[in-house]
Enzyme design. Structure first.
Site, PDB file in Angstrom:
ATOM      1  N   HIS A  15     -50.374 -13.777 -39.221  1.00 62.32           N
ATOM      2  CA  HIS A  15     -51.329 -14.640 -39.919  1.00 62.32           C
ATOM      3  C   HIS A  15     -52.108 -15.441 -38.876  1.00 62.32           C
ATOM      4  O   HIS A  15     -51.838 -15.402 -37.686  1.00 62.32           O
ATOM      5  CB  HIS A  15     -50.624 -15.571 -40.925  1.00 62.32           C
ATOM      6  CG  HIS A  15     -50.012 -16.799 -40.325  1.00 62.32           C
ATOM      7  ND1 HIS A  15     -50.080 -18.038 -40.935  1.00 62.32           N
ATOM      8  CD2 HIS A  15     -49.325 -16.974 -39.177  1.00 62.32           C
ATOM      9  CE1 HIS A  15     -49.446 -18.930 -40.183  1.00 62.32           C
ATOM     10  NE2 HIS A  15     -48.977 -18.322 -39.120  1.00 62.32           N
ATOM     11  N   CYS A  29     -52.997 -21.935 -33.550  1.00 58.04           N
ATOM     12  CA  CYS A  29     -52.698 -21.190 -34.779  1.00 58.04           C
ATOM     13  C   CYS A  29     -53.949 -20.539 -35.355  1.00 58.04           C
ATOM     14  O   CYS A  29     -53.861 -19.757 -36.310  1.00 58.04           O
ATOM     15  CB  CYS A  29     -52.060 -22.101 -35.825  1.00 58.04           C
ATOM     16  SG  CYS A  29     -50.459 -22.739 -35.302  1.00 58.04           S
ATOM     17  N   HIS A  32     -51.380 -14.513 -34.893  1.00 60.32           N
ATOM     18  CA  HIS A  32     -50.043 -14.435 -34.306  1.00 60.32           C
ATOM     19  C   HIS A  32     -49.094 -14.055 -35.453  1.00 60.32           C
ATOM     20  O   HIS A  32     -49.546 -13.501 -36.443  1.00 60.32           O
ATOM     21  CB  HIS A  32     -49.661 -15.764 -33.639  1.00 60.32           C
ATOM     22  CG  HIS A  32     -49.655 -16.921 -34.579  1.00 60.32           C
ATOM     23  ND1 HIS A  32     -50.819 -17.513 -35.056  1.00 60.32           N
ATOM     24  CD2 HIS A  32     -48.635 -17.588 -35.160  1.00 60.32           C
ATOM     25  CE1 HIS A  32     -50.508 -18.499 -35.869  1.00 60.32           C
ATOM     26  NE2 HIS A  32     -49.179 -18.563 -35.968  1.00 60.32           N
ATOM     27  N   HIS A  75     -44.751 -14.301 -37.318  1.00 59.20           N
ATOM     28  CA  HIS A  75     -43.437 -14.937 -37.409  1.00 59.20           C
ATOM     29  C   HIS A  75     -42.429 -14.007 -38.082  1.00 59.20           C
ATOM     30  O   HIS A  75     -42.799 -13.122 -38.845  1.00 59.20           O
ATOM     31  CB  HIS A  75     -43.515 -16.222 -38.252  1.00 59.20           C
ATOM     32  CG  HIS A  75     -44.458 -17.253 -37.721  1.00 59.20           C
ATOM     33  ND1 HIS A  75     -44.195 -17.980 -36.599  1.00 59.20           N
ATOM     34  CD2 HIS A  75     -45.677 -17.665 -38.154  1.00 59.20           C
ATOM     35  CE1 HIS A  75     -45.199 -18.815 -36.361  1.00 59.20           C
ATOM     36  NE2 HIS A  75     -46.118 -18.639 -37.289  1.00 59.20           N
ATOM     37  N   ASP A  81     -44.245  -8.444 -46.048  1.00 52.38           N
ATOM     38  CA  ASP A  81     -43.562  -7.878 -44.878  1.00 52.38           C
ATOM     39  C   ASP A  81     -44.406  -6.825 -44.165  1.00 52.38           C
ATOM     40  O   ASP A  81     -44.938  -5.910 -44.792  1.00 52.38           O
ATOM     41  CB  ASP A  81     -42.232  -7.246 -45.307  1.00 52.38           C
ATOM     42  CG  ASP A  81     -41.385  -6.879 -44.111  1.00 52.38           C
ATOM     43  OD1 ASP A  81     -41.404  -7.629 -43.105  1.00 52.38           O
ATOM     44  OD2 ASP A  81     -40.703  -5.843 -44.166  1.00 52.38           O
ATOM     45  N   HIS A  82     -44.482  -6.979 -42.838  1.00 51.19           N
ATOM     46  CA  HIS A  82     -45.293  -6.064 -42.028  1.00 51.19           C
ATOM     47  C   HIS A  82     -46.734  -6.024 -42.527  1.00 51.19           C
ATOM     48  O   HIS A  82     -47.353  -4.955 -42.579  1.00 51.19           O
ATOM     49  CB  HIS A  82     -44.650  -4.675 -41.970  1.00 51.19           C
ATOM     50  CG  HIS A  82     -43.488  -4.634 -41.014  1.00 51.19           C
ATOM     51  ND1 HIS A  82     -42.284  -5.238 -41.304  1.00 51.19           N
ATOM     52  CD2 HIS A  82     -43.364  -4.134 -39.762  1.00 51.19           C
ATOM     53  CE1 HIS A  82     -41.460  -5.070 -40.276  1.00 51.19           C
ATOM     54  NE2 HIS A  82     -42.079  -4.416 -39.325  1.00 51.19           N
ATOM     55  N   GLU A 130     -40.733 -21.011 -41.143  1.00 49.09           N
ATOM     56  CA  GLU A 130     -41.736 -20.279 -40.360  1.00 49.09           C
ATOM     57  C   GLU A 130     -41.173 -20.012 -38.961  1.00 49.09           C
ATOM     58  O   GLU A 130     -41.349 -18.932 -38.389  1.00 49.09           O
ATOM     59  CB  GLU A 130     -42.994 -21.125 -40.267  1.00 49.09           C
ATOM     60  CG  GLU A 130     -44.197 -20.418 -39.730  1.00 49.09           C
ATOM     61  CD  GLU A 130     -45.393 -21.351 -39.676  1.00 49.09           C
ATOM     62  OE1 GLU A 130     -46.385 -21.077 -40.354  1.00 49.09           O
ATOM     63  OE2 GLU A 130     -45.330 -22.371 -38.944  1.00 49.09           O
TER      64      GLU A 130
END
Lengths: 148, 148, 148, 148, 148, 148
Positions: free
Chosen positions: B26, B45, B49, B51, B89-90, B137
């Site tokens: 994100h 941010c 990047h 998490h 996810d992914h 996060e």
């Protein structure tokens, strides 16, 4: 002004949590369900398996200005060890603890947390209350019982 | 006496928490802010990047005496997986989930937790409520949305 | 006898490990594979996603009797921060670090660990060696590069 | 209908938690207790020892639709670092922080959490409140102060 | 010069570790020991209990320049799941796995790690070797089997 | 064929690791350095502070076919507790342990691990060796001493 300060001191409340671990075996099987219902409800949990349970007992009370404590951690540690950990650790919960198997209560995380809560509630000195018992069955499944 | 016992059984409530993880990309960028405001608000941010997010969904209800469960963990697991994890996810949250980028909502931990809460609320059987959604996060930053 | 004691002091070696974390986005895609091969090899990892990476850099050397240190932790911390974390943190690894995307190297855990190892090797004072670089991509996937 | 939607947006509240760590020395000794009472109350904690404390500061507020934030994490991080971590980290709490030793308050987890709560309460912008300060002294002992 | 570069690429080796968890019951009891010896050797572990085991399988090989991988993590994941986790998870190790109870081998952490190592060794593609199997029985007790 | 099997049994070796924790105070100060050198070398660590140390003691040996053990965990636990934890836990390492302060050795992670290694080496039964002592000072700083 003095009165106010005094009151503030008396009102300082904290929640103190003690964490203890135990390793136990169990299976999920309910005498009020048919075999097929047990299997469809509990799946592989119907087979005897086990966990490293993590029990977190939270108590609340005012901070004693003389000791800086809500309650001595050695007191909670002893209570949790004697009333919960010693009963469950290195045991088969359903076979060895009558509140579960003999009484027909499945040893779900919810029920183990409830049993621990009932076992500890009322054991503390006046002014200190068990406000929550948390049981981590794995690092993905957790049950909490809170005092209402 | 019987009535009292019955009542106690009915009143035994627990909170059950299921933890699932997902890895997503994100960036934080708000269409209602200028470029300079975005940079000063979100700093590094603003760059894409990612998490390893940890999502903890807590539901509350009474413990069913027959099963010892508030709700079957397989049910929560499936709901959380289908409605939240499979979507994020992914994925690049801002680009792939319309509630965020397309709708101009920055994908902060607060907003991701809120979106997960809204996605899960109402999906549970009667008598079981989503009481909290927690999103870690990183191991230093966490957001929680609680049912009011 | 004295000589032996002296020698023992000189020979006392230790491995010191510094752990730093960074959050980055990446996708797995190899220019030497066809689209179909990329999809079958990397699956959902072909989509841009991200991780909270945990980097553990281990160095070995003798313990300096005067300081009790193999190397000052502030030195390793600065090196790891400057040469690795600052380059990857809050970045898209494939797009922002030429050693990966531009050079056609997929940003697998193995390759990121290798790049970190190559970036740090040789940066330490005489007598101290990078012996291992470990990269945890998630808490289930880890790659380690060891000095041969 | 529009009004309702707007209202819902305004009402979206979240709790944001920032975790910071510090390493400090302390001993438990109360000037209002006799030597014997101190020893029986605090046991080995009467000797100077230390911990890697983990401090979790939770703040609550509405999510700003423009930024997606309750408060900028950099703001909380700076506050917690300046007002709590910088004062305690790499210090002997009883000797170096007047609120404890000089004022006769034992540096229990409860009191350290209370001091952190009092140090942070009121430091936040309007509309954002410190709702809880949690201090993990070890992974078995935790104290929480909640806003009443 | 070219040759050297090529060689370096071919020589880049890494260790890849995959972590999987399972929950199982067991007890420690050896048929070659008397009852008294079993009790004095294994103590409370002679009673059926259980653990959340954490299994870490480490494989080593060269990094394939085309994929950036030593081996596809999905391959290790499948092998570990099929050959180890599926056999032990939600089972009573001594009763359900013949290599243990039926063969008289106590299900210590050492033996479970050894069994996992033997089950996985030889299952990997050419050029990739299982170099270590680590089993965490609790967060205080760990056994590792290394390829010699 | 029989001989081979027998040999394989005898050769099965494992590494067993026991983890124990202790909370201690220390400061870094070297009598062989000037005040200025101490401050520039150790910075804030020159002030008395403390840690929750995590000590991991790894021993290696063959697995006894009768017990399935390299060594009884209760034996390692007792040794580590008696020789290391009891000496350091709830103590000021530099003031209370002569090997450090009185002998002028700074209590770095490297030196504490070395002291623990020397304290445990040779204490084990024949055939079992301490192969590594690992000390985590924080979750970012770790020292390991390995048997050469």
């Amino acid at each position: 002004k003095k009165k106010k300060k005094k009151k503030k001191k008396i009102m300082a409340r904290a929640v103190l949590t003690r964490v203890e671990k135990f390793s136990a075996a169990h299976r999920l099987w309910s005498p009020t369900l048919s075999d097929a219902e047990n299997l469809s409800t509990f799946g592989p949990c119907t087979r005897t398996h086990g966990h490293n349970y993590v029990l977190s007992v939270s108590v609340a009370g005012r901070i004693d200005p003389a000791t800086g404590m809500v309650i001595n951690l050695t007191t909670i540690k002893a209570l949790v060890t004697d009333r919960v950990v010693a009963v469950l650790d290195h045991h088969h919960i359903d076979e060895d603890v009558p509140w579960f198997g003999a009484a027909g209560r499945p040893s779900t995380a919810e029920n183990i947390a409830l049993w621990a809560f009932l076992s500890l509630r009322g054991a503390l000195p006046a002014g200190v209350d068990v406000v929550a018992v948390r049981l981590d069955e794995t690092d993905k499944n957790t049950a909490v019982i809170r005092a209402e």
